[in-house]
Design an enzyme around this catalytic site. Structure first.
Site, PDB file in Angstrom:
ATOM      1  CB  ILE A   1      -0.663  -0.121   1.471  1.00 35.57           C
ATOM      2  CG1 ILE A   1      -1.675  -1.170   0.845  1.00 35.57           C
ATOM      3  CG2 ILE A   1      -1.796   1.289   1.494  1.00 35.57           C
ATOM      4  CD1 ILE A   1      -2.821  -1.768   2.341  1.00 35.57           C
ATOM      5  CD  GLU A   2       1.367   6.339  -1.914  1.00 34.55           C
ATOM      6  OE1 GLU A   2       2.181   7.082  -1.068  1.00 34.55           O
ATOM      7  OE2 GLU A   2       0.487   6.617  -1.788  1.00 34.55           O
ATOM      8  CB  SER A   3       3.624   5.519   2.588  1.00 34.43           C
ATOM      9  OG  SER A   3       5.095   6.717   2.146  1.00 34.43           O
TER      10      SER A   3
ATOM     11  CB  CYS B   1      10.466   8.456  -2.125  1.00 33.39           C
ATOM     12  SG  CYS B   1       8.644   8.190  -2.873  1.00 33.39           S
TER      13      CYS B   1
ATOM     14  CG  ASP C   1      12.341   6.533   1.981  1.00 33.39           C
ATOM     15  OD1 ASP C   1      11.633   7.306   2.391  1.00 33.39           O
ATOM     16  OD2 ASP C   1      11.576   5.940   0.685  1.00 33.39           O
TER      17      ASP C   1
ATOM     18  CG  HIS D   1      10.598   1.884   2.880  1.00 30.61           C
ATOM     19  ND1 HIS D   1       9.802   3.156   1.996  1.00 30.61           N
ATOM     20  CD2 HIS D   1      10.920   2.895   3.968  1.00 30.61           C
ATOM     21  CE1 HIS D   1      10.029   4.225   3.137  1.00 30.61           C
ATOM     22  NE2 HIS D   1      10.619   3.751   4.324  1.00 30.61           N
TER      23      HIS D   1
ATOM     24  NE  ARG E   1       9.518  10.464   3.506  1.00 33.37           N
ATOM     25  CZ  ARG E   1       9.870  10.168   2.613  1.00 33.37           C
ATOM     26  NH1 ARG E   1       8.733   9.398   1.762  1.00 33.37           N
ATOM     27  NH2 ARG E   1      11.236   9.805   2.614  1.00 33.37           N
TER      28      ARG E   1
END
Length: 277
Positions: free
Chosen positions: A82-84, A183, A190, A222, A251
């Site tokens: 899931i995209e943060s 990213c 990151d 990540h 973040r």
């Protein structure tokens, strides 16, 4: 249509919804990046992605704000990450949402995140009266960062990894706090600490440290970085057992901590928050 990273909310102006909106979650298939690594069929690892969410708030039925910390564990064999940023937008959608109880919040998180990931997600909510029980700790192992080395290359180069393939095998844990990647979409940095636990031919520590520093200008999420590290070490150094665990700094109130392993006796991640987290 398959979601891609460039279609996500990352790097775009977003309206912050404060009413419950599960449609904000943006899943991205894992397989695209795994194809780049030559991974198809049975994966060479199992594992989890542990997300810690520190900015969760909602209203009780009398309108009083409530807060909690969430530990959300995604299985590595779920089809999607899931995209943060979408995750953060989704969590913020609870800010003005009235719920009956903590159990009701947990049920919604379980339902929505499992649906987006395509696999069963495990959730633990820590309430304020339990905040004092949240532990901190650092990854254990021999610190690679003590090595005084020259570095002039800042993209992943698996070919530099070396191991003593003709000598007796060893088992050890190696740690570095110098992992940095960027990213995939925005290029924002990151930062992470990483632990390599392996049994097999002894890995040359200088080559491993140079390899890890080589992610410094690399653009990937990540989870994708950890899988790349795992696969590169497995192929180049040929350990019989291997586990890679990274603790990324937070973040937007979220930190992401992927763990990949190929042996069942590996110590499961303790989810101890590091000093930089």
């Amino acid at each position: 249509m398959t979601n891609t990273a460039d279609q996500s909310p990352l790097g775009k102006t977003s309206a912050y919804r404060t009413d419950y909106a599960p449609e904000l979650l943006f899943p991205i298939p894992r397989q695209g990046k795994r194809d780049e690594l030559g991974l198809s069929g049975t994966l060479p690892f199992f594992g989890v992605d542990i997300w810690n969410a520190y900015e969760i708030s909602w209203l009780n039925q009398r309108g009083k704000p409530q807060v909690a910390i969430a530990r959300i564990t995604f299985p590595a064999d779920s089809p999607n990450i899931i995209e943060s940023k979408s995750f953060k937008l989704y969590l913020n959608s609870f800010n003005q949402t009235r719920l009956d109880s903590v159990a009701a919040l947990k049920a919604l998180l379980q339902q929505d995140l499992s649906a987006a990931a395509g696999g069963n997600v495990h959730i633990i909510l820590t309430q304020p009266e339990e905040f004092g029980m949240v532990e901190m700790g650092e990854l254990d192992g021999l610190l690679l960062d003590r090595l005084d080395i020259d570095v002039d290359h800042y993209s992943p180069s698996p070919e530099i990894l070396k191991a003593a393939l003709d000598e007796e095998p060893v088992e050890e844990k190696l740690v570095s706090h110098l992992l940095k990647s960027n990213c995939l979409v925005t290029g924002q940095p990151d930062w992470a600490s990483v632990q390599i636990h392996y049994a097999g031919p002894q890995i040359d520590q200088e080559s491993l440290l140079r390899y890890l520093i080589g992610f410094r200008e690399h653009n990937e999420f990540h989870e994708q970085c950890v899988e790349r590290i795992f696969v590169d070490i497995l192929r180049q150094c040929q350990p019989q057992q291997l586990a890679v665990y990274a603790r990324y700094t937070r973040r937007g109130g979220l930190d992401i901590n992927p763990w990949r392993s190929n042996f069942s006796t590996a110590q499961k991640p303790l989810n101890l928050r590091g000093a930089r987290q």
